[in-house]
Enzyme design. Sequence first.
Site, PDB file in Angstrom:
ATOM      1  N   HIS A 182       0.765  -1.130  -0.059  1.00 17.14           N
ATOM      2  CA  HIS A 182      -0.154  -0.121  -0.089  1.00 17.14           C
ATOM      3  C   HIS A 182       1.030   1.250   0.111  1.00 17.14           C
ATOM      4  O   HIS A 182       1.689   1.255  -0.892  1.00 17.14           O
ATOM      5  CB  HIS A 182      -1.049  -0.098   1.255  1.00 17.14           C
ATOM      6  CG  HIS A 182      -2.065   0.850   1.298  1.00 17.14           C
ATOM      7  ND1 HIS A 182      -2.486   1.681   0.211  1.00 17.14           N
ATOM      8  CD2 HIS A 182      -2.737   1.165   2.215  1.00 17.14           C
ATOM      9  CE1 HIS A 182      -3.319   2.388   0.558  1.00 17.14           C
ATOM     10  NE2 HIS A 182      -3.884   2.271   1.887  1.00 17.14           N
ATOM     11  N   HIS A 241      -2.381  -2.159  -9.794  1.00 17.31           N
ATOM     12  CA  HIS A 241      -3.438  -1.298  -8.913  1.00 17.31           C
ATOM     13  C   HIS A 241      -4.860  -2.322  -8.812  1.00 17.31           C
ATOM     14  O   HIS A 241      -5.116  -2.831  -9.835  1.00 17.31           O
ATOM     15  CB  HIS A 241      -3.760   0.059  -9.352  1.00 17.31           C
ATOM     16  CG  HIS A 241      -4.192   1.106  -8.283  1.00 17.31           C
ATOM     17  ND1 HIS A 241      -5.613   1.009  -7.900  1.00 17.31           N
ATOM     18  CD2 HIS A 241      -3.754   1.778  -7.324  1.00 17.31           C
ATOM     19  CE1 HIS A 241      -5.905   1.658  -6.892  1.00 17.31           C
ATOM     20  NE2 HIS A 241      -4.670   2.260  -6.828  1.00 17.31           N
ATOM     21  N   ASP A 272       2.713   5.524  -6.738  1.00 23.52           N
ATOM     22  CA  ASP A 272       3.976   5.428  -5.843  1.00 23.52           C
ATOM     23  C   ASP A 272       4.922   5.356  -6.840  1.00 23.52           C
ATOM     24  O   ASP A 272       6.224   5.409  -6.291  1.00 23.52           O
ATOM     25  CB  ASP A 272       3.817   4.166  -4.988  1.00 23.52           C
ATOM     26  CG  ASP A 272       2.857   4.286  -3.657  1.00 23.52           C
ATOM     27  OD1 ASP A 272       2.100   3.619  -3.790  1.00 23.52           O
ATOM     28  OD2 ASP A 272       3.012   5.316  -3.298  1.00 23.52           O
TER      29      ASP A 272
HETATM   30  C1  SDX Z   1      -1.407   2.152  -3.432  1.00 25.46           C
HETATM   31  O1  SDX Z   1      -6.142   0.819  -3.259  1.00 25.46           O
HETATM   32  C2  SDX Z   1      -5.754   2.168  -3.542  1.00 25.46           C
HETATM   33  O2  SDX Z   1      -6.285   3.063  -3.912  1.00 25.46           O
HETATM   34  C3  SDX Z   1      -4.012   2.359  -3.000  1.00 25.46           C
HETATM   35  C4  SDX Z   1      -3.617   3.583  -3.483  1.00 25.46           C
HETATM   36  C5  SDX Z   1      -4.211   4.952  -2.663  1.00 25.46           C
HETATM   37  O3  SDX Z   1      -3.972   5.780  -3.226  1.00 25.46           O
HETATM   38  O4  SDX Z   1      -4.542   4.524  -1.575  1.00 25.46           O
HETATM   39  O5  SDX Z   1      -3.595   3.908  -4.725  1.00 25.46           O
HETATM   40  C6  SDX Z   1      -2.056   3.780  -3.107  1.00 25.46           C
HETATM   41  O6  SDX Z   1      -1.514   1.406  -2.572  1.00 25.46           O
HETATM   42  C7  SDX Z   1      -0.928   2.130  -4.863  1.00 25.46           C
HETATM   43  C8  SDX Z   1      -0.452   0.453  -4.621  1.00 25.46           C
HETATM   44  C9  SDX Z   1       1.235   0.669  -4.323  1.00 25.46           C
HETATM   45  N1  SDX Z   1       1.525  -0.739  -4.233  1.00 25.46           N
HETATM   46  C10 SDX Z   1       2.481  -1.397  -5.179  1.00 25.46           C
HETATM   47  O7  SDX Z   1       2.999  -0.729  -5.863  1.00 25.46           O
HETATM   48  C11 SDX Z   1       3.340  -2.734  -4.740  1.00 25.46           C
HETATM   49  C12 SDX Z   1       3.120  -3.507  -6.113  1.00 25.46           C
HETATM   50  N2  SDX Z   1       1.976  -3.718  -6.457  1.00 25.46           N
HETATM   51  C13 SDX Z   1       1.186  -4.751  -6.225  1.00 25.46           C
HETATM   52  O8  SDX Z   1       1.592  -5.808  -5.320  1.00 25.46           O
HETATM   53  C14 SDX Z   1      -0.254  -5.071  -6.650  1.00 25.46           C
HETATM   54  O9  SDX Z   1      -0.359  -4.573  -7.821  1.00 25.46           O
HETATM   55  C15 SDX Z   1      -1.562  -4.221  -5.887  1.00 25.46           C
HETATM   56  C16 SDX Z   1      -1.097  -4.717  -4.322  1.00 25.46           C
HETATM   57  C17 SDX Z   1      -1.119  -2.969  -5.962  1.00 25.46           C
HETATM   58  C18 SDX Z   1      -2.648  -4.720  -6.204  1.00 25.46           C
HETATM   59  O10 SDX Z   1      -2.605  -6.029  -5.912  1.00 25.46           O
HETATM   60  P1  SDX Z   1      -4.009  -6.835  -6.259  1.00 25.46           P
HETATM   61  O11 SDX Z   1      -5.140  -6.104  -7.008  1.00 25.46           O
HETATM   62  O12 SDX Z   1      -4.438  -7.869  -5.292  1.00 25.46           O
HETATM   63  O13 SDX Z   1      -3.462  -7.954  -7.481  1.00 25.46           O
HETATM   64  P2  SDX Z   1      -2.947  -9.286  -7.459  1.00 25.46           P
HETATM   65  O14 SDX Z   1      -1.670  -9.081  -6.182  1.00 25.46           O
HETATM   66  O15 SDX Z   1      -3.862 -10.307  -7.124  1.00 25.46           O
HETATM   67  O16 SDX Z   1      -2.184  -9.458  -9.146  1.00 25.46           O
HETATM   68  C19 SDX Z   1      -2.710  -9.584 -10.024  1.00 25.46           C
HETATM   69  C20 SDX Z   1      -1.493 -10.355 -10.904  1.00 25.46           C
HETATM   70  C21 SDX Z   1      -0.780 -11.515 -10.236  1.00 25.46           C
HETATM   71  O17 SDX Z   1      -0.145 -12.344 -11.211  1.00 25.46           O
HETATM   72  P3  SDX Z   1      -0.783 -13.721 -11.309  1.00 25.46           P
HETATM   73  O18 SDX Z   1      -1.050 -14.270  -9.957  1.00 25.46           O
HETATM   74  O19 SDX Z   1      -2.234 -13.382 -12.114  1.00 25.46           O
HETATM   75  O20 SDX Z   1       0.133 -14.491 -12.371  1.00 25.46           O
HETATM   76  O21 SDX Z   1      -0.548  -9.413 -11.280  1.00 25.46           O
HETATM   77  C22 SDX Z   1       0.485  -9.699 -10.636  1.00 25.46           C
HETATM   78  C23 SDX Z   1       0.306 -10.577  -9.534  1.00 25.46           C
HETATM   79  O22 SDX Z   1       1.668 -11.428  -9.406  1.00 25.46           O
HETATM   80  N3  SDX Z   1       0.999  -8.453 -10.034  1.00 25.46           N
HETATM   81  C24 SDX Z   1       2.330  -8.027 -10.262  1.00 25.46           C
HETATM   82  C25 SDX Z   1       2.413  -6.637  -9.730  1.00 25.46           C
HETATM   83  N4  SDX Z   1       1.218  -6.322  -9.124  1.00 25.46           N
HETATM   84  C26 SDX Z   1       0.457  -7.424  -9.495  1.00 25.46           C
HETATM   85  N5  SDX Z   1       3.613  -8.677 -10.854  1.00 25.46           N
HETATM   86  C27 SDX Z   1       4.730  -7.942 -10.909  1.00 25.46           C
HETATM   87  N6  SDX Z   1       4.745  -6.693 -10.227  1.00 25.46           N
HETATM   88  C28 SDX Z   1       3.599  -5.970  -9.815  1.00 25.46           C
HETATM   89  N7  SDX Z   1       3.877  -4.867  -9.327  1.00 25.46           N
END
Ligand code: SDX
Length: 429
Positions: free
Chosen positions: A268, A307, A363
């Site tokens: 997050h 996201h 971010d």
């Molecule tokens: C914020 O919700 C909000 O509004 C949050 C926010 C706010 O203003 O409050 O916008 C702020 O928290 C932004 C997000 C910051 N986090 C990151 O940058 C961390 C990296 N991103 C993630 O871990 C991920 O994308 C999330 C946590 C942001 C979202 O995760 P989800 O929606 O639960 O998606 P998921 O983990 O189920 O991923 C779906 C697929 C997976 O692959 P498969 O299992 O389908 O093979 O996408 C892949 C994940 O492995 N994936 C990524 C990835 N993010 C998702 N693979 C590589 N790098 C990534 N960053």
Amino acid sequence: MSAETLTVIDNRTGKRYELPIKHGTIRAMDLRQIKVVEDDFGMMSYDPAFMNTASCQSRVTFIDGDKGILRYRGYPIEQLAERSTYLEVAYLLLHGELPTKAAYEAWAYDITHHTMIHENVKKLMDGFHYDAHPMGMLVSTVAALSTFYPDAKNIHDATSRKKQIHRLIAKMPTLAAFTYRHSLGMPYAYPDNDLSYPGNFLNMLFKTTEVKYKPNPILEKALDVLFILHADHEQNCSANAMRSVGSSHVDPYSAIAGATAALYGPLHGGANEAVLLMLGQIGSKDKVPDFIKRVKAGEGRLMGFGHRVYKNYDPRAKIIKRLAEQVFETTGRNPLLDIAVELERIALQDDYFVKRKLYPNVDFYSGLIYQAMGFSTDMFTVLFAIPRTSGWLAQWEEMLLDSEQKIARPRQVYLGSPSRDYIPVERRG
Ligand code: SDX
């Protein structure tokens, strides 16, 4: 026009049910009538991590994840970033309308004159280890503020809520600056009421021996825009924490501490710090392809990408990327930007990321600006928590005033052991 209902046939019994549809949703409680036998509990929906569950009706923030749209109370984020100030946006989030000149002046006066914190908070701050993470200190000290303002428990009193809202928006920058000064072993710099909200924050962070700190206007403006962009984001993880903790009718300082703790997580708000650590580990542009290969092999994530809602470019990331260039004209270019731009270039054309609709989020570029402004990476999430305080408070107050809301208490699907009798220790194993 067909009826706004969902017809459900339970094939276990052949029974049909008509479930009303409103705002594109059905009420989960309407599922409880679906039973096999009369004394069944009834059907529930199962939705781990709330991937497809609306927990509330809200009028604060609107996001269209597919189109990359973000609006606060209907105003596009691009216009607010261009033309508003953070304090005005905080007023908008909390009151639902842009303030008149007089209303804004009263609002700014109240916030400005609540920036001091009780001197005893310094003793609490001094108790932390020299290398304590600023977010750990912020979570603790904002929770501690609840002990200084027992009147905050009067959450149903609008006047009390207003005073706590002023205090929290005003004091979060002071607490944040004090954590930063503590980590440097520097004396605390007190608020200067002659300065703007971002200008005073810079003053409390960076003032040294000068009689009066003069913020760099470019950095002051850049910080204000970053605060606007981070002010709210509907039902994100920390807003959900604010609503859930607040639903027990605890005071807002304790609820904000819970929201701040949720924001601390690397998935997050902690992602902005994780991005800089990632860019530093990659080290140079020519090592980007190898890093991308490791991410695609599941050996880690491209932090700052992806996201839950945006399946398009986060509109805030676009604005921050442009802002970075303006800041670097003053601070000097952050060499890590070249690595970030190369990561984005490669990822946006790589099927692994395209297929999963992974784009830069808020971010991805923000930390590059913070680092160029002189912040240590462990301060980045603190810089997220400060502006998000107004969003968290807007969500909290909306929850309190929503007659449909009550204490948040989800159900579960129990898959544990059936009933069994206690076994004395001598008969175990
Ligand atoms: C914020 O919700 C909000 O509004 C949050 C926010 C706010 O203003 O409050 O916008 C702020 O928290 C932004 C997000 C910051 N986090 C990151 O940058 C961390 C990296 N991103 C993630 O871990 C991920 O994308 C999330 C946590 C942001 C979202 O995760 P989800 O929606 O639960 O998606 P998921 O983990 O189920 O991923 C779906 C697929 C997976 O692959 P498969 O299992 O389908 O093979 O996408 C892949 C994940 O492995 N994936 C990524 C990835 N993010 C998702 N693979 C590589 N790098 C990534 N960053």
